[in-house]
Write an enzyme that holds these catalytic residues in place. Structure first.
Site, PDB file in Angstrom:
ATOM      1  N   PHE A  26      93.375  72.819 105.150  1.00 44.92           N
ATOM      2  CA  PHE A  26      94.786  72.890 104.750  1.00 44.92           C
ATOM      3  C   PHE A  26      95.149  74.241 104.144  1.00 44.92           C
ATOM      4  CE2 PHE A  26      95.612  72.852 100.171  1.00 44.92           C
ATOM      5  CZ  PHE A  26      94.341  72.707  99.649  1.00 44.92           C
ATOM      6  N   LYS A  27      94.148  75.007 103.703  1.00 41.88           N
ATOM      7  CA  LYS A  27      94.443  76.295 103.080  1.00 41.88           C
ATOM      8  C   LYS A  27      95.146  77.253 104.042  1.00 41.88           C
ATOM      9  CE  LYS A  27      90.945  75.950  99.506  1.00 41.88           C
ATOM     10  NZ  LYS A  27      90.378  74.608  99.803  1.00 41.88           N
TER      11      LYS A  27
END
Ligand SMILES: *Cc1c(COP(=O)(O)O)cnc(C)c1O
Length: 462
Positions: A107-108
């Site tokens: 998700f980063k």
């Protein structure tokens, strides 16, 4: 929009300076001076368009709307799914929000693809350049490298502990062929790498000479970019005028779930925020005891959540202190020596109890959840996502609508997933040849002088 430090002792900055500063110079974290009200959009909006709409009030007039639209469009064009953050139904009123369709499968990417482009835009406009230095034990390094690899005004140096990260994680960093990206394999541990980075930042002359900057999870722009998918998830579910949707978030540094809190604060139709922890359960213990107690870090099969102290919690603490920076600074200073931080029953009752739930999860429970999710729904989930699912199960009522954030692609943690299910998840096509790509890295000793000499030789200001 102006930004103030959670410790009350740093200059007030605009968005662009906040972006470049990362940490405030009093050691605090930047927060917007006010919370804008953000309206929900329609279910069929384009993700990149919603991103620009939601982020714009936090920038103000420092970046034109037309430019922000282009930066968001380019950032999210790198995602493999046209929805960017699609939902997948897994049972009655239960969904996964898949945040792993970006270039490095975690998700980063949602934040770092945008931040790389924001950096480049702001630096080009100022005729400036920076050297981003960071230490990584896994996901952050590859996401940061991918986010800045096309930036002309950013040089990136990432330190990782030689032989102590997974081969996929290492190769995602060392196979990026970009002249401004440098990876250093340090003969030491992750803590050694972090200490080296800290020492470089504490060397004021070196820091100024090479325009050092950071993209770790305390950077405000990272938290901001993550606010977007809480809004779009509710919109995709047609739940804008329906009962509030709860979110379960596998949590380490409290960055992702803080973004959920901000979305809720600004008007997203969110019910509870459920904080899932692995054995590093400082947050679960806080929700149980109203007291933060630091403990040593233990390694788990969800390594991106192996943290002792959740640094972004300071931002919520600042709110709990009615934005009193001096009080917050005092609490954090005390915490550093006593390893304890308590909040009052009033603070807990106002800010925590109505909003947050917390649950810890052992590696055995994580493995069992990976197996059960595959058995019951035919879906392979990574160990971090599985921690979120365990928390969902423990903390919600049967018919409450709950979205669990799927923070990594199962192929990134293939060994654990295969052990739990007997099925080995594949890497997506764009990484299928990762294991045969050419690696580029420099091996250096755990020695500040050697590392600084290297950074000086590649820095944008040399
Ligand atoms: C970084 C990370 C987390 C933890 O996110 P925080 O914002 O630090 O709470 C969870 N899962 C994965 C896969 C990550 O990479």
């Amino acid at each position: 929009m102006k930004y103030i430090s959670t410790r009350g002792g740093a200059p007030t900055l605009g968005f662009c300076d906040t972006l470049l500063a990362g940490l405030a110079n009093d050691g605090g974290l930047y927060m917007p001076q006010t919370w804008p009200a953000i309206a929900h959009g329609s279910p069929d909006s384009i993700f990149a368009t919603r991103a620009a709409e939601i982020i714009a009030p936090f920038i103000g007039d420092e970046i034109s709307r037309g430019t922000l639209d282009v930066l968001c469009r380019d950032a999210y064009a790198t995602f493999r799914d046209p929805l960017v953050a699609p939902l997948r139904e897994i049972g009655d009123n239960r969904w996964l929000l898949e945040l792993f369709h970006g270039p490095t499968l975690a998700f980063k990417d949602v934040a770092l693809q945008l931040i790389g482009r924001l950096f480049d835009h702001v630096l080009a406009a100022r005729g400036d350049c920076i050297t981003v230095v960071g230490a990584t034990s896994g996901d952050t390094g590859s996401a940061a490298i991918d986010g800045v690899k096309a930036c002309r005004n950013v040089t990136m140096v990432i330190l990782y502990p030689q032989g102590r990260i997974s081969e996929v994680q290492r190769r995602q960093m060392t196979t990026v062929d970009a002249p401004n990206v440098h990876t250093i394999a340090v003969d030491g541990t992750f803590d050694d790498c972090q200490d080296l980075v800290k020492a470089m930042f504490n060397d004021a002359t070196f820091r100024a000479q090479h325009h050092l900057s950071a993209v770790n999870s305390i950077n405000w722009a990272r938290v901001l970019a993550q606010v977007v998918y809480y809004f779009t998830a509710i919109e995709q579910l047609h739940a804008v005028d329906a009962p509030p949707v709860s979110f379960s978030v596998p949590t380490g540094n409290f960055g992702n779930v803080l973004s959920g809190w901000i979305a809720r604060r600004c008007g997203a139709n969110i019910g509870h925020l459920i904080v899932g922890s692995n054995a590093n359960d400082i947050l679960t213990r806080f929700f149980e005891t109203q007291q933060m107690n630091a403990a040593p870090v233990v390694p788990t099969i969800s390594p991106s959540m192996d943290i002792g102290v959740s640094s972004n919690f300071e931002r919520l603490l600042f709110e709990m202190n009615s934005r009193d920076g001096m009080a917050t600074a005092k609490q954090i200073t005390n915490f550093r020596t006593s390893k304890k931080l308590a909040v009052t029953p009033e603070q807990f009752g106002t800010w925590i109890r109505p909003v947050f739930r917390g649950q810890r999860c052992s590696d055995d429970q994580t493995m069992a959840m990976i197996a059960a999710t595959y058995r019951d729904h035919g879906v392979l989930v990574d160990p971090h996502t599985a921690v979120g699912l365990v928390a969902t199960q423990a903390c919600t009522k049967p018919l409450e609508p709950v979205v669990t954030l799927a923070t990594a692609h199962p192929g990134k943690f293939a060994d654990a997933v295969e052990r739990a299910t007997g099925v080995r998840p594949l890497l997506p096509e764009h990484l299928a040849d990762l294991m045969s790509r050419q690696e580029r890295f420099t091996s250096l000793p755990n020695d500040l002088t050697a590392i600084q000499r290297f950074v000086a030789s590649v820095s944008a200001t040399r």
